[in-house]
Design an enzyme around this catalytic site. Structure first.
Site, PDB file in Angstrom:
ATOM      1  N   THR A 197       0.838  -1.203   0.000  1.00 54.29           N
ATOM      2  CA  THR A 197       0.000   0.000   0.000  1.00 54.29           C
ATOM      3  C   THR A 197       0.871   1.250   0.000  1.00 54.29           C
ATOM      4  O   THR A 197       2.057   1.195   0.319  1.00 54.29           O
ATOM      5  CB  THR A 197      -0.900   0.029   1.248  1.00 54.29           C
ATOM      6  N   ASP A 198       0.267   2.374  -0.373  1.00 55.38           N
ATOM      7  CA  ASP A 198       0.980   3.649  -0.349  1.00 55.38           C
ATOM      8  C   ASP A 198       0.208   4.674   0.490  1.00 55.38           C
ATOM      9  O   ASP A 198      -0.832   4.354   1.062  1.00 55.38           O
ATOM     10  CB  ASP A 198       1.235   4.156  -1.776  1.00 55.38           C
ATOM     11  N   ALA A 199       0.738   5.886   0.564  1.00 53.27           N
ATOM     12  CA  ALA A 199       0.161   6.909   1.438  1.00 53.27           C
ATOM     13  C   ALA A 199      -1.244   7.341   1.004  1.00 53.27           C
ATOM     14  O   ALA A 199      -1.935   8.033   1.764  1.00 53.27           O
ATOM     15  CB  ALA A 199       1.095   8.128   1.517  1.00 53.27           C
ATOM     16  N   GLY A 236      -3.425   5.153   0.729  1.00 55.68           N
ATOM     17  CA  GLY A 236      -4.223   4.125   1.391  1.00 55.68           C
ATOM     18  C   GLY A 236      -4.602   2.960   0.496  1.00 55.68           C
ATOM     19  O   GLY A 236      -5.373   2.081   0.894  1.00 55.68           O
TER      20      GLY A 236
END
Lengths: 135, 135, 135, 135
Positions: free
Chosen positions: D16-18, D20
């Site tokens: 996952t990334d920032a 979400g």
């Protein structure tokens, strides 16, 4: 006291996770990235195209004090902490705006592949470079 | 002695590096993957969609004994090693064909984001689950 | 003809795979890295800390002509290829020593999270910047 | 119509990334993971330890319809779309709860390294397997 090598770096988006911060596995990559840059600055590649010498990691650790976020600029300060006939240990600090964000260590050993990996003594020309970095 | 949770796993191609082995940064991801699977097996998610509780890592370490290669099957054995009011420490072993490949530890703390992260006590319902895992 | 933005980059060890070359998934990260650097050079962040606007990718493609290897230096040349009310398409080329290594495209859409993501029109101040980049 | 191979998978936190959601670069890794599992199910490894044959990707694309999030369970459905003397093209769909999340394609070519990579004809025993998968 060893020479400290500093690499300036910016957090990329793919390095963040759903908690909105850099995933902790990335700090180990940052540390290795700085190690390889330090070797290049000393005039050698840690993995020249035709070499049968390799440097697997036998230990790595980090303590995380503060989170890094997307687009943060920071520095990776790395230095040679200890050298033996077959191994090199590094100490590393991540700094953002004069604040220590994390602190890590990493130990690598010299191996030759023929084709199985087995530990060998660090070649003299590399040992001299690494010992110079340690001073 | 804590309950050991085991996750079976296969090395993916994108986890290998130009040395032909799994890049060391992946061992930390394997450890976290097993942690999350252990929580799910205990009936909870470490990060439910609507929660404001998070679990950043404050320390992580590994010792690497043997290399993993593409398509190797291995197991990640993880257990709760220590629990305090605000933190959990895990111990982890990677095993392939009954051989210990690597050994790691990881410490996480409970934080609430409002929106800055600050350490809080582990919620009772989670603490009970984690203490049960530790027995 | 759009303004081309160029980012100079070196291949990191963790980007290589057991075939000894950069894993193809990294080219997509390189493309995004250049996109974000182009936005910063234009004076904006693609993801400011407090923003509820996001830019998920709806399409991405690459053709790979030549392999990149550890420590190779290369350039990512990216340009805005097409702009609509809600989307931006980029075209991207990877170049090493004046040789084209790969060619990619990527389309992103503007979304607002409340908290489910839904497509919205690109904010005027961003649209102006992107249209300027396209000229 | 080709045989479709399905791999069940769960989203890991480090994917996952920032924003979400799963970072788009991971979809390409999912596709490759399913490809390798399909080869194993057909009785061969795409990269046996002692082989001098390799399969670099020459093209890859994805269209993204819906986001994947931490702990989502999904399936990667992959099939051989086209086979030539030297290349294989795959088509791939990601499915969650009977919903199509993304659709991708990937083309690989057969190379021999001696040590430079150059395209060669697909070995007969592999060609037979792949053509059987295509039926």
């Amino acid at each position: 006291m060893a020479t400290e090598f500093r690499l300036r770096r910016r957090v990329q988006f793919y390095e963040t996770d759903a908690a909105g911060i850099v995933h902790f596995s990335w700090f180990f990559r940052y540390m290795e990235e700085a190690e390889h840059a330090m070797w290049r600055a000393a005039g050698v590649s840690i993995r020249p195209p035709s070499s049968d010498i390799g440097w697997p990691r036998v230990a790595a650790s980090f303590e995380f004090y503060r989170a890094l976020r997307f687009e943060d600029e920071f520095e990776i300060a790395i230095r040679v902490d200890k050298v033996t006939k077959r191994s090199i240990r590094y100490a590393c600090t991540l700094i953002k705006d004069d604040q220590e964000m994390a602190r890590g260590t990493m130990t690598i050993v010299c191996v030759r592949s023929d084709p199985k990996l087995h530990a060998v003594e660090i070649p003299t020309e590399i040992l001299e470079i690494v010992e110079r970095l340690q001073r």
